[in-house]
Design a protein around this motif. Structure first.
Motif, short mmCIF file in Angstrom:
data_model
loop_
_atom_site.label_atom_id
_atom_site.label_comp_id
_atom_site.label_asym_id
_atom_site.label_seq_id
_atom_site.Cartn_x
_atom_site.Cartn_y
_atom_site.Cartn_z
N GLN A 11 21.06 84.67 72.98
CA GLN A 11 21.35 84.67 74.42
C GLN A 11 20.43 85.62 75.17
N GLN A 12 20.22 86.80 74.62
CA GLN A 12 19.39 87.81 75.28
C GLN A 12 17.95 87.33 75.40
N GLU A 13 17.38 86.84 74.30
CA GLU A 13 15.99 86.38 74.32
C GLU A 13 15.80 85.24 75.31
N PHE A 14 16.74 84.31 75.29
CA PHE A 14 16.61 83.15 76.15
C PHE A 14 16.76 83.53 77.62
N ALA A 15 17.71 84.39 77.90
CA ALA A 15 17.94 84.81 79.29
C ALA A 15 16.72 85.55 79.84
N VAL A 16 16.16 86.45 79.05
CA VAL A 16 15.00 87.22 79.51
C VAL A 16 13.83 86.28 79.79
N PHE A 17 13.61 85.31 78.91
CA PHE A 17 12.49 84.37 79.12
C PHE A 17 12.69 83.57 80.41
N ILE A 18 13.87 83.05 80.62
CA ILE A 18 14.13 82.26 81.82
C ILE A 18 13.95 83.11 83.07
N GLU A 19 14.43 84.33 83.05
CA GLU A 19 14.27 85.21 84.20
C GLU A 19 12.80 85.46 84.52
N GLU A 20 11.98 85.61 83.49
CA GLU A 20 10.56 85.90 83.71
C GLU A 20 9.80 84.67 84.21
N ASN A 21 10.31 83.48 83.93
CA ASN A 21 9.57 82.26 84.25
C ASN A 21 10.34 81.33 85.18
N VAL A 22 11.32 81.88 85.90
CA VAL A 22 12.16 81.05 86.75
C VAL A 22 11.35 80.37 87.86
N ALA A 23 10.22 80.94 88.24
CA ALA A 23 9.40 80.35 89.31
C ALA A 23 8.84 78.99 88.93
N ASP A 24 8.78 78.68 87.63
CA ASP A 24 8.26 77.39 87.18
C ASP A 24 9.31 76.29 87.26
N VAL A 25 10.60 76.66 87.42
CA VAL A 25 11.70 75.70 87.37
C VAL A 25 12.02 75.19 88.77
N ILE A 26 12.16 73.87 88.90
CA ILE A 26 12.52 73.28 90.21
C ILE A 26 13.93 72.71 90.20
N ASP A 27 14.51 72.50 89.02
CA ASP A 27 15.87 72.00 88.91
C ASP A 27 16.46 72.44 87.57
N PRO A 28 17.60 73.18 87.58
CA PRO A 28 18.38 73.60 88.75
C PRO A 28 17.64 74.65 89.58
N ASP A 29 18.15 74.94 90.76
CA ASP A 29 17.47 75.89 91.65
C ASP A 29 17.52 77.29 91.04
N SER A 30 16.64 78.14 91.52
CA SER A 30 16.44 79.46 90.91
C SER A 30 17.71 80.31 90.94
N SER A 31 18.50 80.24 92.02
CA SER A 31 19.71 81.06 92.10
C SER A 31 20.73 80.65 91.04
N THR A 32 20.86 79.34 90.83
CA THR A 32 21.78 78.85 89.79
C THR A 32 21.33 79.29 88.41
N LEU A 33 20.03 79.19 88.18
CA LEU A 33 19.49 79.54 86.86
C LEU A 33 19.62 81.03 86.59
N LEU A 34 19.38 81.84 87.60
CA LEU A 34 19.50 83.29 87.42
C LEU A 34 20.96 83.68 87.18
N GLU A 35 21.88 82.98 87.81
CA GLU A 35 23.30 83.25 87.57
C GLU A 35 23.67 82.93 86.13
N ILE A 36 23.12 81.84 85.60
CA ILE A 36 23.36 81.49 84.19
C ILE A 36 22.80 82.57 83.28
N CYS A 37 21.61 83.07 83.61
CA CYS A 37 20.99 84.13 82.80
C CYS A 37 21.85 85.39 82.79
#
Length: 271
Positions: free
Chosen positions: A138-164
């Protein structure tokens, strides 16, 4: 010449030079012509191949992007030049002195002057690919998504950061098997140290907008989330969804654009 004359220093030198010339009688010039020293006065006789090609450019340039490929090709190309696109090798090559076509009696050419674009994965695609097809904590995956959230267009960045944030907060919790919701998302039930049960919802797919190759415009690609509940926690990952087909299509588009920008014929294959 008498034996006495042959022993004179001058004559000895001339004899030595003559012997050296006869030991290696062929002379090759920089332009490819050849002469050979023969008897009857020891004159030079031209023995060059009458079918040899004239002096030519020997240059194989590697380009880093498509614009450099087409600019170089436009500077040196002529009616002999062609483009060969090899997807397996990841190369688009412009052969500038290729053989003449059948309108010119199929005249052979040197084919030693070329410019080749060696495709390289973009930094974004390479970064995501290092995480693809593996499960992470969970930790590794969350950190990666947080660092690269700008590449994601769906779901939106706020939703993805909340999941992280939720993934990071639930480390150490006991997860139960997930269930699929009506919208396709996955819901996981977990229990914290005080045995309070809660749920976490994670999407089953994300969409990215990243370049597939260096120097190209972003392409929308999909990745399918993977989940696995283990005794030591929830592990997450993703797999590309039909991305290889998109890479092939992008390669074809790049080769076709190079042909349009240079006015040269393109052939898909390998030399």
């Amino acid at each position: 010449m008498s034996d006495t004359d042959a022993n004179l220093p001058k004559n000895t030198l001339e004899t030595g030079l003559l012997a050296a010339a006869l030991a290696n009688p062929t002379i090759t010039h920089d332009d490819g012509r050849k002469h050979v020293l023969v008897p009857q006065g020891y004159h030079l006789q031209d023995v060059s191949d009458p079918n040899r090609l004239p002096p030519h450019i020997k240059q194989k340039l590697t380009a880093d992007d498509r614009n450099s490929l087409t600019s170089y090709a436009n500077r040196f190309s002529n009616d002999r030049s062609i483009i060969v696109a090899d997807y397996d090798a990841g190369k688009i090559a412009t052969h500038l002195d290729w053989h003449a076509d059948n309108e010119h009696d199929l005249e052979p050419q040197h084919s030693t002057h070329s410019v080749t674009l060696v495709l390289r994965d973009s930094e974004e695609y390479r970064r995501w690919s290092t995480m693809e097809n593996e499960l992470h904590t969970q930790q590794e995956f969350a950190v990666f998504i947080e660092e690269n959230v700008a590449d994601v267009i769906d779901p939106d960045s706020s939703t993805l950061l909340e999941i992280c944030r939720e993934l990071e907060a639930t480390q150490g919790a006991t997860f139960k098997s997930g269930t699929r919701l009506d919208n396709g998302d996955r819901s996981f039930t977990y229990e914290n140290e005080t045995h309070v049960k809660s749920q976490m919802v994670v999407p089953t797919e994300i969409k990215l907008a990243i370049p597939l190759y260096q120097g190209e415009e972003p392409t929308t690609i999909s990745a399918k989330f993977r989940f696995r509940v283990r005794p030591d926690g929830l592990f997450l990952g993703f797999n590309w969804h039909r991305v290889e087909y998109q890479r092939q299509a992008k390669f074809t588009e790049m080769a076709t654009l190079a042909a349009d920008e240079t006015g040269l014929p393109v052939f898909f294959g390998r030399t």
